[in-house]
Design a protein around this motif. Sequence first.
Motif, PDB file in Angstrom:
ATOM      1  N   UNK A  73      48.501  31.022  47.958  1.00  0.00           N
ATOM      2  CA  UNK A  73      49.862  30.472  48.032  1.00  0.00           C
ATOM      3  C   UNK A  73      50.773  31.283  47.123  1.00  0.00           C
ATOM      4  N   UNK A  74      52.066  31.001  47.217  1.00  0.00           N
ATOM      5  CA  UNK A  74      53.009  31.584  46.269  1.00  0.00           C
ATOM      6  C   UNK A  74      52.785  30.930  44.914  1.00  0.00           C
ATOM      7  N   UNK A  75      53.044  31.653  43.819  1.00  0.00           N
ATOM      8  CA  UNK A  75      52.981  31.004  42.509  1.00  0.00           C
ATOM      9  C   UNK A  75      53.965  29.823  42.460  1.00  0.00           C
ATOM     10  N   UNK A  76      53.643  28.828  41.646  1.00  0.00           N
ATOM     11  CA  UNK A  76      54.466  27.635  41.501  1.00  0.00           C
ATOM     12  C   UNK A  76      54.646  27.273  40.045  1.00  0.00           C
ATOM     13  N   UNK A  77      55.855  26.869  39.705  1.00  0.00           N
ATOM     14  CA  UNK A  77      56.117  26.243  38.418  1.00  0.00           C
ATOM     15  C   UNK A  77      56.100  24.745  38.694  1.00  0.00           C
ATOM     16  N   UNK A  78      55.386  23.995  37.878  1.00  0.00           N
ATOM     17  CA  UNK A  78      55.307  22.557  38.061  1.00  0.00           C
ATOM     18  C   UNK A  78      55.901  21.816  36.875  1.00  0.00           C
ATOM     19  N   UNK A  79      56.439  20.645  37.159  1.00  0.00           N
ATOM     20  CA  UNK A  79      57.098  19.821  36.140  1.00  0.00           C
ATOM     21  C   UNK A  79      56.613  18.383  36.264  1.00  0.00           C
ATOM     22  N   UNK A  80      56.305  17.765  35.141  1.00  0.00           N
ATOM     23  CA  UNK A  80      55.925  16.365  35.144  1.00  0.00           C
ATOM     24  C   UNK A  80      54.439  16.185  35.385  1.00  0.00           C
ATOM     25  N   UNK A  81      54.054  14.916  35.512  1.00  0.00           N
ATOM     26  CA  UNK A  81      52.645  14.585  35.672  1.00  0.00           C
ATOM     27  C   UNK A  81      52.508  13.380  36.587  1.00  0.00           C
TER      28      UNK A  81
END
Length: 141
Positions: free
Chosen positions: A52-60
Amino acid sequence: MNIQDHINEYIASQPEQKRVEMQELHTTIMEAMPGCKLWFLDGKNSENKIVSNPNIGYGLRTITYADGKTKEFYQIGLSANTSGISVYILGIDDKTYLSKTYAEKLGKASVTGYCIKFKKLKDINIAVLQEAIRHEVALTQ
């Protein structure tokens, strides 16, 4: 390298226009979710193959699978793609909610069950995108 360094490197690696827009979106999401857990997924699987494309994630959030197993994952995701930028809003049970609620107000964006995809930030109404993000964050807090 820590997660923030990976995020900074990922944003910096984008072409100029996309880099500026990704940084603006990163700041916008951080303002909507102050102090949230940050994630960085490089897009590679356990065999180091790109899936996949890289992803920045936020939260939980906690994902519960049909077999009862659970996994921690992010609530909001941000990713560059070949045609623009994708913002992922995860954890919405009604897969038509995003489209029904925000598609007409967003501008030139493709809206699916959990993804808002657009070519350029100027093509969308950023206030509506912020509203969609804040709505999901409020539901899970």
